[in-house]
Structure formats: C-alpha cells, structure tokens
Design an enzyme around this catalytic site. Structure first.
Site, mmCIF file in Angstrom:
data_model
loop_
_atom_site.group_PDB
_atom_site.id
_atom_site.type_symbol
_atom_site.label_atom_id
_atom_site.label_comp_id
_atom_site.label_asym_id
_atom_site.label_seq_id
_atom_site.Cartn_x
_atom_site.Cartn_y
_atom_site.Cartn_z
ATOM 1 N N TYR A 99 52.340 -95.583 35.667
ATOM 2 C CA TYR A 99 53.523 -96.441 35.680
ATOM 3 C C TYR A 99 53.703 -97.103 37.047
ATOM 4 C CZ TYR A 99 54.142 -93.869 31.390
ATOM 5 O OH TYR A 99 53.921 -93.326 30.145
ATOM 6 N N CYS A 155 53.664 -90.217 16.187
ATOM 7 C CA CYS A 155 54.931 -89.578 16.568
ATOM 8 C C CYS A 155 56.082 -90.551 16.803
ATOM 9 C CB CYS A 155 54.748 -88.642 17.755
ATOM 10 S SG CYS A 155 54.267 -89.457 19.277
ATOM 11 N N LYS A 204 44.235 -83.195 25.922
ATOM 12 C CA LYS A 204 45.654 -83.484 26.097
ATOM 13 C C LYS A 204 46.438 -82.194 25.907
ATOM 14 C CE LYS A 204 49.508 -86.116 24.198
ATOM 15 N NZ LYS A 204 49.930 -87.232 23.346
ATOM 16 N N ARG A 239 59.372 -89.158 26.207
ATOM 17 C CA ARG A 239 59.962 -88.960 24.878
ATOM 18 C C ARG A 239 61.311 -89.641 24.767
ATOM 19 N NH1 ARG A 239 57.615 -82.900 23.706
ATOM 20 N NH2 ARG A 239 55.450 -83.598 23.813
ATOM 21 N N LYS A 294 44.815 -85.416 30.226
ATOM 22 C CA LYS A 294 46.249 -85.723 30.313
ATOM 23 C C LYS A 294 47.070 -84.449 30.190
ATOM 24 C CE LYS A 294 49.840 -87.967 27.720
ATOM 25 N NZ LYS A 294 50.207 -88.625 26.516
ATOM 26 N N GLU A 352 36.774 -79.583 23.884
ATOM 27 C CA GLU A 352 37.477 -80.738 23.299
ATOM 28 C C GLU A 352 36.762 -82.041 23.673
ATOM 29 O OE1 GLU A 352 39.731 -81.396 21.253
ATOM 30 O OE2 GLU A 352 41.139 -79.746 21.082
ATOM 31 N N CYS A 391 53.121 -85.713 15.381
ATOM 32 C CA CYS A 391 51.986 -86.641 15.459
ATOM 33 C C CYS A 391 51.146 -86.659 14.185
ATOM 34 C CB CYS A 391 51.103 -86.289 16.650
ATOM 35 S SG CYS A 391 52.016 -86.262 18.214
ATOM 36 N N ARG A 409 54.801 -79.316 20.007
ATOM 37 C CA ARG A 409 53.459 -79.837 19.720
ATOM 38 C C ARG A 409 52.349 -78.825 20.044
ATOM 39 N NH1 ARG A 409 55.447 -84.742 18.734
ATOM 40 N NH2 ARG A 409 56.213 -86.140 20.374
ATOM 41 N N SER A 459 54.537 -89.630 32.517
ATOM 42 C CA SER A 459 55.916 -89.996 32.855
ATOM 43 C C SER A 459 56.583 -89.009 33.811
ATOM 44 C CB SER A 459 56.740 -90.147 31.577
ATOM 45 O OG SER A 459 56.704 -88.962 30.807
HETATM 46 C C1 PBG Z 1 52.128 -89.807 21.958
HETATM 47 C C2 PBG Z 1 52.045 -89.797 23.438
HETATM 48 C C3 PBG Z 1 52.798 -89.073 24.373
HETATM 49 C C4 PBG Z 1 52.421 -89.544 25.636
HETATM 50 C C5 PBG Z 1 51.416 -90.467 25.437
HETATM 51 N N1 PBG Z 1 51.176 -90.594 24.088
HETATM 52 C C6 PBG Z 1 53.892 -88.103 24.175
HETATM 53 C C7 PBG Z 1 53.596 -86.797 23.579
HETATM 54 O O1 PBG Z 1 52.472 -86.436 23.251
HETATM 55 O O2 PBG Z 1 54.579 -86.077 23.387
HETATM 56 C C8 PBG Z 1 52.983 -89.122 26.960
HETATM 57 C C9 PBG Z 1 52.883 -90.140 28.049
HETATM 58 C C10 PBG Z 1 53.731 -89.875 29.233
HETATM 59 O O3 PBG Z 1 54.424 -88.845 29.348
HETATM 60 O O4 PBG Z 1 53.733 -90.732 30.130
HETATM 61 N N2 PBG Z 1 51.542 -88.763 21.305
#
Ligand code: PBG
Length: 332
Positions: free
Chosen positions: A316, A125, A198, A208, A251, A236, A133, A220, A277
């Site tokens: 983080y 992505c 995820k 993003r 996640k 999964e 992705c 997504r 994040s």
């Molecule tokens: C990439 C990816 C993402 C994150 C980790 N790997 C973004 C998404 O799937 O849109 C998010 C990590 C975060 O928000 O800290 N596919």
C-alpha cells in the site's frame, strides 16, 4: 568467509559516508518491484478513504482511469484489484458475473491505460454473504465444489482483460483448476500468481474492514496456513508450482521473512511477498502519533522483504515509494 580480526579489520571503514554505503549496499528497492493493491466498489462516483488504512480508498469504476494514469505516471508497473460488490450471496456469484465489479474495473483500466499490468485477486470472500472463501455445506467450507467457482472467476477476469490472475483462497487444487479453465478457453498466455503460502493472519484486520470481507462465523484457519509452520509452506509452494503457477507469493511478508527466504532458496520462479494491510496500518498509526518515522520505517520494511528474497512486493506504500524515487518527496 574469514577475515583478520580487529584491528586489521574495521567494519566501520565502509560505513563512513553515504556514497561509501551506497557502493557496498547489497539490496536495492526499485519501483519495478512494486505492485499497488486497490479496492474497487460497485457504487458510482466514489472515492472513499478507508478508515483503517489511511491514504487508501474505495474507488468507483468511473474514477479509476484517472487514478490509474497517475499510478502509471509514477512508473509503477502493476496494480492488484479487489472488488467490493453491491450485493452478496451464498455462492459469491458477483465474483464471476460478467458485469461484476472487478470485470468492469479491468475493462475500464485496460481501455484507459493499456500498458499497466492488471492483476486480479481471485477469491469469493468479498462476494459471499457468509464471508468465507469457498462454498459452505453443512457449516463447512467445501474444497472441491469451490474450485469450479474459482476457475469461473479467473476466466471471467481474463475475458475482461486481466493480465495476471491471483488466487488467494487457499483451496487445494485451485491453481490446476484455474490453469485448465484458462487453457480450455484460449487464455493459455494468462499467468497465474498464486498466493501459495498464505497464512491465517491477524495482520489482515484492516483489509477486512476495507473489503467488508470478515467471515460471519468461524475463521479461515481451516484453509489458510497455521502461522507456526514453515516446512508446510514449502509443500504448498511446490504443489502450486506443480499445478502450473507462474509466480508464487508468500503472505503476509513481515512476520514471515524466514519463509520467504526458504521459498527463495527452493524455487527459481518469480517470488512475490504481500506487505499486508496490518503491516501498513500499524506503521501509519504509530507515525500519526509521532512514534515512528513513516518513510524510514516503510523503506526499511520493504527493503527487508526484498533482502529476504522477494522479487515483487505488493504494498500500500507503492505510490509513496514511487513518488519518493521519482520526485524525492515522501507523500505519506
Ligand atoms: C482475500 C484476501 C485477503 C487479503 C488479500 N486477499 C483477506 C483474507 O484472506 O482474509 C489480505 C490483504 C491485506 O491484508 O492487505 N482472500
């Protein structure tokens, strides 16, 4: 689990002092649990703060070794790398380019700080012009044609020296495809940390902006999981284990602690949780307004993630926590 009721039983007896509380504390966060995610840009001489994630930066490869030495000095065992390429295209070729940004970053880090475990995020992505992705055909993200590109990406990371590869794309069959590609090329010792469960989450918002990876059309939800589903997460995870994952991840973490707990119960594999994040930035923003104490809130969240069953936490706050444990001060 029975006990005589009050007044024989008084739960407050063991809460009286900090040392008593320490003695009966059930969950302890350790620097060993932490994985620090970082963003690497292909531009030179850049340390650029990410507006949506205060205290986090886009790093250029030339500045990485110094930062990595600081991370290692704090005792943090591992980092996770995300690449921000200079150019993007339809098929995300920057993701599997030999001189791609992540590949170059891994080489630089392994040279400077060989013991630091380098995990690479394997996804397209950040490298596709459309921000999805996978490969797009007829307006759709196609699963099977994407697998080969993910396998190439993971292999190129391993060839650059990555210690662990971590696919985050949520295509079906990617763990098996990556395992086959690694094994077929002499990387049978490279573990796969699968983003197994995820979810299609609003909590990725700040990321993003950091990685410039928002989808240019649609969303997504056709490949990431639907947030209301718990049983599906177990399927999964099981599929990724069957395909050869060495570690599995849930996640986001905070809104999915129930999923984490269930995954913990179903597998003995090392379990990671991504404190994403949005979970970080919402606390930062509230703390900046004086509405929350950042240190206490962060530690409470991370400890809850551990209590729910995570062995490893991608966060983080890794540097802040490590610094607190090492020197007794929260840098924030
Ligand atoms: C990439 C990816 C993402 C994150 C980790 N790997 C973004 C998404 O799937 O849109 C998010 C990590 C975060 O928000 O800290 N596919």
């Amino acid at each position: 689990m029975s006990s005589e009721p009050f007044p024989v039983t008084r739960m407050r007896r063991l809460r009286r002092t900090e040392n008593l509380r320490r003695m009966v504390r059930e969950t302890t966060l350790s620097v060993d649990d932490l994985i620090y995610p970082l963003f690497v840009t292909q531009r030179a001489e850049v340390k650029e703060e990410i507006a949506s994630m205060p205290g986090n930066y886009r790093w250029s490869v030339d500045l990485l070794p110094t930062e990595m030495e600081a991370i290692a000095a704090l005792g943090i065992p591992a980092v996770l790398l995300f690449g921000i390429p200079e150019t993007k295209d339809e098929v995300g070729s920057g993701a599997y380019a030999e001189n791609g940004v992540v590949q170059e970053a891994v080489r630089a880090i392994k040279k400077a700080v060989p013991d630091l475990v380098v995990i690479t995020d394997v996804c397209l992505c950040e490298y596709t012009s459309h921000g999805h992705c996978g490969v797009i055909q007829n307006g759709e993200v196609r699963n099977d044609p994407t697998l080969e590109l993910l396998a190439r990406t993971a292999l190129s990371h391993a060839q650059a020296g990555a210690d662990i590869v971590a696919p985050s794309d949520m295509m079906d069959g990617r763990v098996a495809a990556i395992r086959r590609s690694l094994d077929g090329n002499g990387f049978e010792q490279t573990p796969i940390l699968s983003y197994a469960a995820k979810y299609a989450s609003a909590f990725y918002g700040p990321f993003r902006e950091a990685a410039d990876s928002a989808p240019q059309f649609g969303d997504r939800r056709g490949y990431q999981m639907d947030p209301p589903n718990r049983r599906e997460a177990l399927r999964e995870v099981q599929l990724d284990i069957d395909e050869g994952a060495d570690l599995v991840m849930v996640k986001p973490a905070l809104a999915y602690l129930d999923v984490l707990r269930e995954v913990r119960t179903m597998t003995d594999l090392p379990l990671a949780a991504y404190n994403v994040s949005g979970e970080f930035s919402m606390v930062k923003a509230a703390a900046q307004r004086g509405w929350l104490d950042e240190q206490r809130t962060a530690l409470e969240i991370l400890t809850a993630i551990k209590r729910a069953g995570a062995d490893l936490i991608l966060t983080y706050w890794a540097k802040d926590v490590a610094n607190l444990f090492l020197r007794g001060t929260w840098t924030g």
